[in-house]
Write a protein that holds these residues in place. Structure first.
Motif, mmCIF file in Angstrom:
data_model
loop_
_atom_site.group_PDB
_atom_site.id
_atom_site.type_symbol
_atom_site.label_atom_id
_atom_site.label_comp_id
_atom_site.label_asym_id
_atom_site.label_seq_id
_atom_site.Cartn_x
_atom_site.Cartn_y
_atom_site.Cartn_z
ATOM 1 N N MET A 312 0.824 -1.207 0.000
ATOM 2 C CA MET A 312 0.000 0.000 0.000
ATOM 3 C C MET A 312 0.853 1.250 0.000
ATOM 4 S SD MET A 312 -3.247 -0.950 2.419
ATOM 5 C CE MET A 312 -3.946 0.669 2.155
ATOM 6 N N ALA A 313 2.024 1.197 0.638
ATOM 7 C CA ALA A 313 2.904 2.371 0.646
ATOM 8 C C ALA A 313 3.323 2.732 -0.774
ATOM 9 C CB ALA A 313 4.131 2.097 1.515
ATOM 10 N N ARG A 314 3.463 1.724 -1.626
ATOM 11 C CA ARG A 314 3.803 2.009 -3.025
ATOM 12 C C ARG A 314 2.656 2.698 -3.741
ATOM 13 N NH1 ARG A 314 5.268 -3.709 -2.996
ATOM 14 N NH2 ARG A 314 7.403 -3.909 -2.231
ATOM 15 N N ARG A 315 1.451 2.595 -3.177
ATOM 16 C CA ARG A 315 0.276 3.251 -3.759
ATOM 17 C C ARG A 315 -0.047 4.550 -3.015
ATOM 18 N NH1 ARG A 315 -3.873 -0.272 -6.413
ATOM 19 N NH2 ARG A 315 -2.786 -2.117 -7.153
ATOM 20 N N HIS A 316 0.934 5.111 -2.313
ATOM 21 C CA HIS A 316 0.821 6.410 -1.635
ATOM 22 C C HIS A 316 -0.079 6.364 -0.398
ATOM 23 C CE1 HIS A 316 2.803 7.974 -5.183
ATOM 24 N NE2 HIS A 316 1.836 7.496 -5.943
ATOM 25 N N ALA A 317 -0.212 5.202 0.230
ATOM 26 C CA ALA A 317 -1.012 5.092 1.457
ATOM 27 C C ALA A 317 -0.143 4.446 2.540
ATOM 28 C CB ALA A 317 -2.267 4.270 1.214
ATOM 29 N N ILE A 318 0.198 5.238 3.558
ATOM 30 C CA ILE A 318 1.016 4.742 4.664
ATOM 31 C C ILE A 318 0.087 4.258 5.771
ATOM 32 C CG2 ILE A 318 2.697 5.372 6.437
ATOM 33 C CD1 ILE A 318 3.825 7.417 4.464
ATOM 34 N N ALA A 667 -4.086 10.821 14.458
ATOM 35 C CA ALA A 667 -5.386 10.214 14.810
ATOM 36 C C ALA A 667 -5.803 9.140 13.823
ATOM 37 C CB ALA A 667 -6.465 11.292 14.885
ATOM 38 N N ALA A 668 -5.157 9.136 12.644
ATOM 39 C CA ALA A 668 -5.608 8.269 11.553
ATOM 40 C C ALA A 668 -4.893 6.928 11.562
ATOM 41 C CB ALA A 668 -5.380 8.975 10.220
ATOM 42 N N GLU A 669 -5.538 5.948 10.921
ATOM 43 C CA GLU A 669 -4.888 4.655 10.681
ATOM 44 C C GLU A 669 -4.141 4.640 9.353
ATOM 45 O OE1 GLU A 669 -8.091 3.795 13.599
ATOM 46 O OE2 GLU A 669 -8.059 4.859 11.701
ATOM 47 N N ILE A 670 -4.645 5.433 8.393
ATOM 48 C CA ILE A 670 -4.043 5.508 7.054
ATOM 49 C C ILE A 670 -3.696 6.960 6.763
ATOM 50 C CG2 ILE A 670 -4.340 5.022 4.600
ATOM 51 C CD1 ILE A 670 -4.560 2.490 6.136
ATOM 52 N N VAL A 671 -2.496 7.216 6.234
ATOM 53 C CA VAL A 671 -2.093 8.562 5.826
ATOM 54 C C VAL A 671 -1.765 8.523 4.340
ATOM 55 C CG1 VAL A 671 -0.459 10.450 6.150
ATOM 56 C CG2 VAL A 671 -1.172 9.085 8.115
ATOM 57 N N LEU A 672 -2.433 9.389 3.558
ATOM 58 C CA LEU A 672 -2.204 9.445 2.113
ATOM 59 C C LEU A 672 -1.071 10.423 1.822
ATOM 60 C CD1 LEU A 672 -5.880 9.614 0.781
ATOM 61 C CD2 LEU A 672 -4.525 7.609 1.425
ATOM 62 N N ALA A 678 -8.572 9.638 -4.934
ATOM 63 C CA ALA A 678 -8.472 8.449 -5.776
ATOM 64 C C ALA A 678 -7.596 7.389 -5.126
ATOM 65 C CB ALA A 678 -7.916 8.822 -7.148
ATOM 66 N N THR A 679 -6.645 7.805 -4.289
ATOM 67 C CA THR A 679 -5.800 6.839 -3.595
ATOM 68 C C THR A 679 -6.625 6.010 -2.617
ATOM 69 O OG1 THR A 679 -3.895 8.307 -3.816
ATOM 70 C CG2 THR A 679 -3.738 6.584 -2.152
ATOM 71 N N ILE A 680 -7.707 6.590 -2.083
ATOM 72 C CA ILE A 680 -8.579 5.835 -1.183
ATOM 73 C C ILE A 680 -9.217 4.683 -1.941
ATOM 74 C CG2 ILE A 680 -10.627 5.959 0.290
ATOM 75 C CD1 ILE A 680 -9.964 8.927 0.716
ATOM 76 N N ARG A 681 -9.669 4.964 -3.172
ATOM 77 C CA ARG A 681 -10.235 3.903 -4.006
ATOM 78 C C ARG A 681 -9.217 2.781 -4.203
ATOM 79 N NH1 ARG A 681 -10.656 4.843 -9.535
ATOM 80 N NH2 ARG A 681 -8.627 5.776 -9.205
#
Length: 902
Positions: A312-318, A667-672, A678-681
């Motif tokens: 997922m990190a490669r898709r811009h989502a840490i 506060a988040a579990e995922i950081v874009l 679109a990264t959320i999709r």
């Protein structure tokens, strides 16, 4: 003598609605500010202007909490059995797995404490304050209610302040309210029930002064500020277990009961049916438990999720919390902030209108690439000249940064206010050239008159006053308009209709005017008899890729809801443009309307509303809770500190990495890392893939334990020689765990993964139907193992050779079943099973090498009781494994046929 001040005296209800004199009286402050004695007394009562430290759970207790899991209990039980058996090496290996699992969880999960620390970091370190009749700079922590503070451009507001003076004061409150443009401030009281975004008479702690200057009385410090209230909401919001943790807990409990029940039944049968000696029976039962307990399952889950984190990190989502990786795959509703998430947070002129024509502008944000169509004449040139010259903003080139947070493509950055940036960009798109024009004077923007004017001199010496501002204010001061043939009488009805039309499209409308002059100065009083030039329609444009992402989410059965602090009209216009709502009469719920609803009433309407406007942090949490009450798995996106409580409460909190505040990220579990909806999709699709692979891995792993335990169970029940020793059971577990178990984590996504609805929450990670499939496969592999063992003995080989063949059968049978598991929902009798995942073949090669070492290396022969095999000894396990593969495919075909009939 003034009576001593009490804590209640420092609490002022609704200061935004109170007259200034009333507020001064309530807080006992005069024109010279507070005295040193007053400050000391109030500091003793109110405490320092700091957000309170949260109650921290001791680190050791947080670490131990990661052992509070049924699967970990099973793991620890396996370790205890190993200790009882005296296998200390095995004991420490299993304990290491449990400890590593806890360490990963401990490091990954910081959550609420870091969120609160991020919010505390927003407070201003210093403040300019009036005390004893003199202005001084003091630490912001020393401010008390009643202090008089001064605000200048660039200042971070040090506390909640009731303004008493405001000269062209504008404050960026996006982090608190979500509004995309700075708020203009005015000391006049506002309505008692006004929301935070409408309290023009207040400046709030942690926001930024972008222009003008002001002064005011501190009404709230520390926990009593709006940011302090948000901190309390973060602490109280509470987090929920993800669907995976719920499913694993349920599955672990069921598995524990099954193992204990079968062990008890085996002991009863062995004791009373075959009269086995108690020591032998206990040893066999322990061997059964070691075989049945999937001690590698917690590690398998953790490592599979960790691999998902990297992908997922490669898709811009840490990913900050491991279970969040798969939880994305079960999301049913995405609640998104508008500004900066669905939109670019870069104001853009989209439409320009003059008496001559209407002009559309292409391009987005602060990149001056774009066109104005159709090509205009002098009317457009005059309008663009005002955009260029009556403007204090500028654009600068931005270079790509080296680190993640600043890594943007080469582009443009705004220096100044967003609205003026939009006008500067459209002037550049239209090729407006100042041509050496010189500014002589300026009337700065002021919220009282809502316009800005500049006096400019052209190279030929002619001078003109250029004005931009609110259309109604300029219409009141205009006498003529610029028509096709020059100046003509003002058509006020035309302009009012045009303003209504543009506003109805969700555009922010500004007007432009000019007036020739020969004066050397300019003042607001001179701005009469203006010539109106035209209108600009300005919008914070949607991200084009977000429009496509919303359509994909809808196709995947995922609702997208906009929750914004912006106005209802703007929110609805953007939502229509993005395809978030399909009809013009779609309902919009404002913060004021939501406030009037009880939580039960909100539950009744929340699923039918996709646009929420003028919301506060409290409203966002209520919306999330109302959705969760319907069983929805909610992902909440945001970038401002106002989003932090809702991100904490949501099933999945998603923060923007570039424009998001530290409080939101923590506060988040995922950081874009690209702030792109679109990264959320993509992350949801990745989450679904990871869950599919995790389920495949679990379904693959369990028959290994099932077949091993079944072999021992059958041997005990029928009084046969044990085909496997406990140490050989450990070998099979170990060799499959380090070779085959993780191969399925690298499986590509199944076909149509985003065309199916979200999976239902609750239940177990393995359904009853899949459990029956696992038991059937266990019987197949276990039966084949018993058959190979019996045929080997029938050939007259030694017991150790027969057991070596049985071990090979278990290993090769598991390899065959691995290919079956690649496609659980369709047949593996396809060439696709041979491609798409190279890790499968590396794992298979490693298994064959290890099994060869187990069979032929003398040291391993002595350790595990194995013996070298001849060609027939290899042929039997291999042939039986091929048979297992085709038999499992038959089971899968029966499952598909049965599911098709349902």
């Amino acid at each position: 003598m003034t009576p001593p001040m009490l804590e209640a005296d420092l609490t002022v209800a609704a200061p935004h609605a109170r007259p200034i004199d009333d507020l001064r009286s309530a807080l006992r402050v005069d024109g010279d500010g507070l005295s040193a004695a007053d400050v000391a007394e109030r500091l003793e009562i109110a405490g320092p202007n700091l957000l309170p430290e949260p109650k921290r759970t001791p680190g050791w207790l947080r670490f131990l909490s990661h052992f509070n899991d049924t699967l970990i209990y099973i793991l620890l039980a396996a370790a205890a059995i190993k200790a009882v058996m005296g296998d200390w090496l095995d004991f420490w290996v299993i304990m290491a797995v449990a400890i590593i699992n806890a360490v990963i969880g401990y490091v990954q999960e910081g959550q609420a404490e870091k969120a609160l620390a991020g919010i505390r970091g927003m407070l201003s370190p210093e403040a300019t304050v009036l005390r004893d009749g003199r202005w001084a700079t003091v630490p912001a922590a020393d401010l008390v209610p009643g202090d008089i503070v001064r605000l200048m451009p660039g200042d971070k507001v040090p506390a909640d302040v009731r303004l008493v003076e405001a000269t062209q004061l504008r404050i960026d409150e996006a982090a608190l309210t979500g509004e995309s443009v700075p708020s203009s401030k005015d000391p006049a009281p506002v309505a008692h029930g006004a929301g935070v975004g409408d309290r023009a008479s207040m400046a709030f702690s942690g926001t930024i002064v972008t222009g003008g200057q002001g002064a005011g009385i501190v009404t709230g410090t520390g926990a009593a500020t709006e940011i302090g209230k948000i901190q309390a909401l973060v602490g109280e919001a509470g987090s929920l277990d993800t669907p995976l943790t719920i499913q694993l807990a349920s599955f672990g409990k069921k598995l524990t009961l099954v193992i204990l029940g079968m062990a008890l039944a085996m002991m009863v049968i062995g004791r009373y049916l075959h009269d086995m000696p108690l020591p032998d029976l206990v040893s066999a039962t322990i061997g059964f438990a070691v075989a049945a307990i999937p001690e590698g399952l917690p590690a398998l889950v953790t490592i599979t999720l960790a691999i998902g984190v990297q992908q997922m990190a490669r898709r811009h989502a840490i990913t900050r919390k491991l279970p969040a990786v798969e939880a994305l795959g079960s999301v049913t509703t995405v609640c998104s902030d508008k500004t900066g998430t669905l939109t670019k947070n870069e104001m853009t002129v989209r439409t320009m209108l003059t008496p001559v024509g209407r002009y559309e502008v292409s391009g987005l944000g602060y990149d001056p690439t774009g066109e104005i169509t159709p090509a205009g004449g002098s009317d457009l040139a005059a309008l663009l000249a005002v955009a260029d010259l009556c403007n204090d903003a500028s654009l600068e080139r931005v270079s790509a940064g080296a680190d993640v947070d600043s890594a943007r493509t080469l582009g443009w950055a705004l220096v100044g206010e967003p609205t003026e940036g939009a006008l500067k960009v459209v002037a550049m798109k239209g090729g407006s050239d100042a041509g050496g024009a010189r500014r002589i004077g300026v009337v700065p923007f002021d919220s009282a008159h809502k316009f800005m004017a500049t006096l400019n001199e052209s190279p030929d010496g002619s001078r003109a006053i250029l004005v931009k501002g609110a259309p109604d204010r300029l219409l009141d001061r205009a006498l003529t308009q610029r028509g096709a043939d020059g100046s003509e009488p003002l058509d006020r009805a035309f302009w009012e209709n045009a303003v209504d039309e543009l506003s109805g499209q969700g555009l922010r409308v500004l007007a432009a005017a000019r007036k020739p002059t020969r004066a050397d100065t300019v003042s607001a009083d001179e701005l009469i008899d203006l010539e109106l030039l035209g209108l600009w329609g300005i919008v914070d444009p949607p991200r084009p890729e977000a429009i496509e992402a919303i359509a994909d989410c809808h196709a995947a059965g995922i609702r997208v809801k906009m929750i914004t602090g912006d106005h209802a009209g703007t929110a609805m216009a953007i939502s229509r443009e993005m395809g978030l709502v399909s009809s013009d009469d779609a309902p919009v719920l404002t913060g004021a309307e939501l406030e009037a609803l009880s939580q039960e009433q909100l539950k009744g309407v929340v699923q039918g509303v996709d646009v929420f406007a003028r919301t506060s942090p409290e409203h966002k949490i209520r919306i999330v809770r109302a959705l969760q009450s319907h069983g929805e798995v909610v992902a909440m996106t945001g970038d401002g500190v106002n989003d932090a409580p809702a991100l904490t409460r949501a099933d999945i909190g998603i923060a923007m990495g570039i424009k998001g505040t530290e409080a939101t990220k923590e506060a988040a579990e995922i950081v874009l890392t690209d702030d792109n909806f679109a990264t959320i999709r993509s992350a949801i699709a990745e989450g679904r893939r990871i869950y599919d692979n995790l389920r495949k891995s679990v379904v693959f792993l369990l028959p290994t334990n099932g077949a091993q335990s079944l072999v021992i169970l059958v041997a005990v029940v029928f009084g046969l020689t044990l085909p496997l020793t406990p140490v050989q059971v450990l070998w099979v577990n170990m060799v499959t765990a380090i070779t085959l178990s993780l191969a399925l984590a690298y499986e590509p996504a199944e076909r149509g993964i985003m065309n199916r609805p979200p999976r239902p929450t609750g239940g177990s990670i393995v359904s009853m139907r899949e459990l029956g499939f696992i038991l059937a496969v266990s019987v197949l592999i276990g039966g084949a193992t018993l058959g190979v063992f019996a045929l080997a003995l029938a050939r007259g080989v030694d017991l150790d050779v027969a057991r070596t063949e049985a071990v090979a059968m278990l290993a090769f049978g598991q390899l065959a079943f691995l290919l079956n598991c690649r496609f659980l929902g369709r047949s593996s009798l396809t060439l696709d099973v041979l491609r798409g995942n190279r890790v499968i073949w590396w794992s298979a090669a490693a298994l064959l090498v290890l099994q060869a070492l187990y069979t032929y290396v003398p040291f391993l022969n002595d350790l595990f009781g194995s013996e070298p095999l001849d060609a027939v000894g290899w042929l039997m396990p291999i042939a039986a494994s091929v048979g297992v593969f085709f038999a499992v495919e038959g089971l899968k075909a029966l499952r598909r046929e049965r599911e098709a009939r349902v």
